[in-house]
Design a protein around this motif. Structure first.
Motif, PDB file in Angstrom:
ATOM      1  N   ALA A  55       0.809  -1.227   0.000  1.00 19.95           N
ATOM      2  CA  ALA A  55       0.000   0.000   0.000  1.00 19.95           C
ATOM      3  C   ALA A  55       0.840   1.273   0.000  1.00 19.95           C
ATOM      4  N   PHE A  56       2.071   1.175   0.490  1.00 16.09           N
ATOM      5  CA  PHE A  56       2.931   2.360   0.580  1.00 16.09           C
ATOM      6  C   PHE A  56       3.931   2.468  -0.575  1.00 16.09           C
ATOM      7  N   ALA A  57       3.976   1.487  -1.462  1.00 15.25           N
ATOM      8  CA  ALA A  57       5.028   1.416  -2.483  1.00 15.25           C
ATOM      9  C   ALA A  57       5.122   2.684  -3.326  1.00 15.25           C
ATOM     10  N   ARG A  58       3.999   3.182  -3.786  1.00 18.99           N
ATOM     11  CA  ARG A  58       4.008   4.378  -4.636  1.00 18.99           C
ATOM     12  C   ARG A  58       4.493   5.602  -3.870  1.00 18.99           C
ATOM     13  N   SER A  59       4.029   5.760  -2.646  1.00 21.87           N
ATOM     14  CA  SER A  59       4.459   6.899  -1.824  1.00 21.87           C
ATOM     15  C   SER A  59       5.958   6.857  -1.555  1.00 21.87           C
ATOM     16  N   LEU A  60       6.464   5.670  -1.264  1.00 19.65           N
ATOM     17  CA  LEU A  60       7.892   5.539  -0.976  1.00 19.65           C
ATOM     18  C   LEU A  60       8.735   5.894  -2.195  1.00 19.65           C
ATOM     19  N   ALA A  61       8.198   5.646  -3.392  1.00 23.70           N
ATOM     20  CA  ALA A  61       8.930   5.945  -4.621  1.00 23.70           C
ATOM     21  C   ALA A  61       8.802   7.418  -5.026  1.00 23.70           C
ATOM     22  N   GLU A  62       7.667   8.048  -4.692  1.00 23.89           N
ATOM     23  CA  GLU A  62       7.370   9.380  -5.230  1.00 23.89           C
ATOM     24  C   GLU A  62       7.401  10.520  -4.216  1.00 23.89           C
ATOM     25  N   ASN A  63       7.069  10.275  -2.969  1.00 23.94           N
ATOM     26  CA  ASN A  63       6.843  11.352  -2.008  1.00 23.94           C
ATOM     27  C   ASN A  63       8.071  11.675  -1.170  1.00 23.94           C
ATOM     28  N   VAL A  64       8.158  12.939  -0.778  1.00 25.05           N
ATOM     29  CA  VAL A  64       9.037  13.316   0.330  1.00 25.05           C
ATOM     30  C   VAL A  64       8.175  13.178   1.577  1.00 25.05           C
ATOM     31  N   ILE A  65       8.612  12.338   2.500  1.00 24.62           N
ATOM     32  CA  ILE A  65       7.830  12.050   3.701  1.00 24.62           C
ATOM     33  C   ILE A  65       8.596  12.578   4.898  1.00 24.62           C
ATOM     34  N   ASP A 139     -21.918  -7.672  11.340  1.00 25.23           N
ATOM     35  CA  ASP A 139     -22.682  -6.489  10.957  1.00 25.23           C
ATOM     36  C   ASP A 139     -21.796  -5.241  10.919  1.00 25.23           C
ATOM     37  N   VAL A 140     -20.629  -5.387  10.344  1.00 22.36           N
ATOM     38  CA  VAL A 140     -19.711  -4.264  10.160  1.00 22.36           C
ATOM     39  C   VAL A 140     -19.015  -4.414   8.813  1.00 22.36           C
ATOM     40  N   TYR A 141     -18.380  -3.346   8.397  1.00 17.44           N
ATOM     41  CA  TYR A 141     -17.559  -3.376   7.197  1.00 17.44           C
ATOM     42  C   TYR A 141     -16.096  -3.503   7.588  1.00 17.44           C
ATOM     43  N   GLU A 142     -15.311  -4.050   6.669  1.00 10.63           N
ATOM     44  CA  GLU A 142     -13.865  -4.073   6.820  1.00 10.63           C
ATOM     45  C   GLU A 142     -13.276  -3.341   5.621  1.00 10.63           C
ATOM     46  N   ARG A 143     -12.527  -2.296   5.931  1.00 14.12           N
ATOM     47  CA  ARG A 143     -11.904  -1.486   4.886  1.00 14.12           C
ATOM     48  C   ARG A 143     -10.456  -1.944   4.712  1.00 14.12           C
ATOM     49  N   THR A 144     -10.061  -2.161   3.469  1.00 14.25           N
ATOM     50  CA  THR A 144      -8.673  -2.492   3.164  1.00 14.25           C
ATOM     51  C   THR A 144      -8.063  -1.324   2.411  1.00 14.25           C
ATOM     52  N   LEU A 145      -6.996  -0.768   2.961  1.00 18.46           N
ATOM     53  CA  LEU A 145      -6.272   0.317   2.305  1.00 18.46           C
ATOM     54  C   LEU A 145      -5.285  -0.313   1.333  1.00 18.46           C
ATOM     55  N   ILE A 146      -5.469  -0.057   0.049  1.00 22.45           N
ATOM     56  CA  ILE A 146      -4.693  -0.710  -1.004  1.00 22.45           C
ATOM     57  C   ILE A 146      -3.566   0.186  -1.504  1.00 22.45           C
ATOM     58  N   ASP A 147      -3.849   1.484  -1.638  1.00 23.18           N
ATOM     59  CA  ASP A 147      -2.846   2.447  -2.107  1.00 23.18           C
ATOM     60  C   ASP A 147      -2.996   3.719  -1.280  1.00 23.18           C
ATOM     61  N   ILE A 148      -1.977   4.005  -0.474  1.00 22.28           N
ATOM     62  CA  ILE A 148      -2.018   5.125   0.463  1.00 22.28           C
ATOM     63  C   ILE A 148      -1.049   6.206   0.020  1.00 22.28           C
ATOM     64  N   ASP A 149      -1.515   7.444   0.036  1.00 22.92           N
ATOM     65  CA  ASP A 149      -0.643   8.594  -0.227  1.00 22.92           C
ATOM     66  C   ASP A 149      -0.092   9.062   1.119  1.00 22.92           C
ATOM     67  N   LEU A 150       1.041   8.489   1.513  1.00 24.05           N
ATOM     68  CA  LEU A 150       1.642   8.763   2.816  1.00 24.05           C
ATOM     69  C   LEU A 150       2.404  10.077   2.770  1.00 24.05           C
ATOM     70  N   ARG A 151       2.170  10.948   3.762  1.00 27.45           N
ATOM     71  CA  ARG A 151       2.841  12.246   3.829  1.00 27.45           C
ATOM     72  C   ARG A 151       3.708  12.412   5.066  1.00 27.45           C
ATOM     73  N   GLU A 152       3.289  11.803   6.184  1.00 25.72           N
ATOM     74  CA  GLU A 152       4.062  11.978   7.415  1.00 25.72           C
ATOM     75  C   GLU A 152       3.812  10.846   8.387  1.00 25.72           C
ATOM     76  N   ILE A 153       4.816  10.641   9.251  1.00 25.65           N
ATOM     77  CA  ILE A 153       4.667   9.743  10.387  1.00 25.65           C
ATOM     78  C   ILE A 153       5.000  10.537  11.638  1.00 25.65           C
ATOM     79  N   SER A 154       4.493  10.095  12.769  1.00 26.19           N
ATOM     80  CA  SER A 154       4.720  10.832  14.010  1.00 26.19           C
ATOM     81  C   SER A 154       4.733   9.907  15.211  1.00 26.19           C
ATOM     82  N   PRO A 155       5.833   9.899  15.974  1.00 21.68           N
ATOM     83  CA  PRO A 155       5.732   9.305  17.309  1.00 21.68           C
ATOM     84  C   PRO A 155       4.761  10.168  18.110  1.00 21.68           C
TER      85      PRO A 155
END
Length: 199
Positions: A55-65, A139-155
């Motif tokens: 899911a993060f492959a494109r962001s890791l290749a393209e984005n400044v994070i 009686d719930v949905y499960e969402r799968t994130l397939i392609d994420i546009d990652l911008r930042e991480i934070s402790p």
């Protein structure tokens, strides 16, 4: 492109290490931002979420994070642009290493993480591609994130998960029905069946 969302995941361990020559010390933190295919807590009481491998492959290749301290963009801990933040996917999940700055907030971050006061990592993203599966037995949905546009991480010390920066209104934009809507639809259907039986 969707609105920015933030997810928090408690991690088993944020690793800390310090190394360097006389007069120069590098403090580094490391761990997993998220592990693949692990179900989240229930979000807004309506759906679970998991991140697919890749899911993060494109962001890791393209984005400044960037790595921020507790999502504060004025407290930058590292950046992929200059290599002080390193991110990669392995078979387990999205892993990171961050060389902290020799600044007040860098030292404070290292101390808080070393003591265990800060024990989680959040990530800020928008969704390029996702999918929903209705789990009838729960009686719930499960969402799968397939392609994420990652911008930042934070402790961060506070869970932004399951609460996110996406407004409750956006649940409608996700295209899923809430439990309350499903309950009303079921009651309406039962009433229609009863009316047909009276005819």
């Amino acid at each position: 492109m969707g609105k920015k969302e933030i997810r928090f995941l408690p991690v088993e361990d944020i690793e800390v290490r310090s190394s360097g020559d006389e007069g120069s010390t590098t403090s580094t933190i490391a761990g997993y931002v998220v592990k693949f295919n692990q179900r989240s807590q229930l979000i807004w009481g309506e759906f679970y979420e998991k991140v697919a491998k890749g899911a993060f492959a494109r962001s890791l290749a393209e984005n400044v994070i960037k790595a921020f301290w507790n999502h504060r963009s004025d407290f930058v801990l590292g950046s992929t642009k200059n290599g002080t933040l390193r991110l990669w996917e392995d078979n387990t999940g999205l892993r990171f290493e961050c060389d902290l700055p020799n600044s007040t907030w860098g030292k404070d971050a290292f101390e808080s993480i070393s003591r265990g006061d800060v024990d989680g990592v959040s990530f800020g993203f928008s969704v390029r591609q996702d999918s929903f599966t209705y789990l009838k037995e729960e009686d719930v949905y499960e969402r799968t994130l397939i392609d994420i546009d990652l911008r930042e991480i934070s402790p961060t010390p506070f869970p932004a998960y399951p609460d996110s920066e996406v407004s409750q209104r956006s649940i409608d934009q996700l295209g899923i029905t809430t439990k309350e809507q499903r309950k009303l639809e079921k009651e309406k259907l039962l009433l229609e069946i009863d009316l047909i039986g009276l005819c």
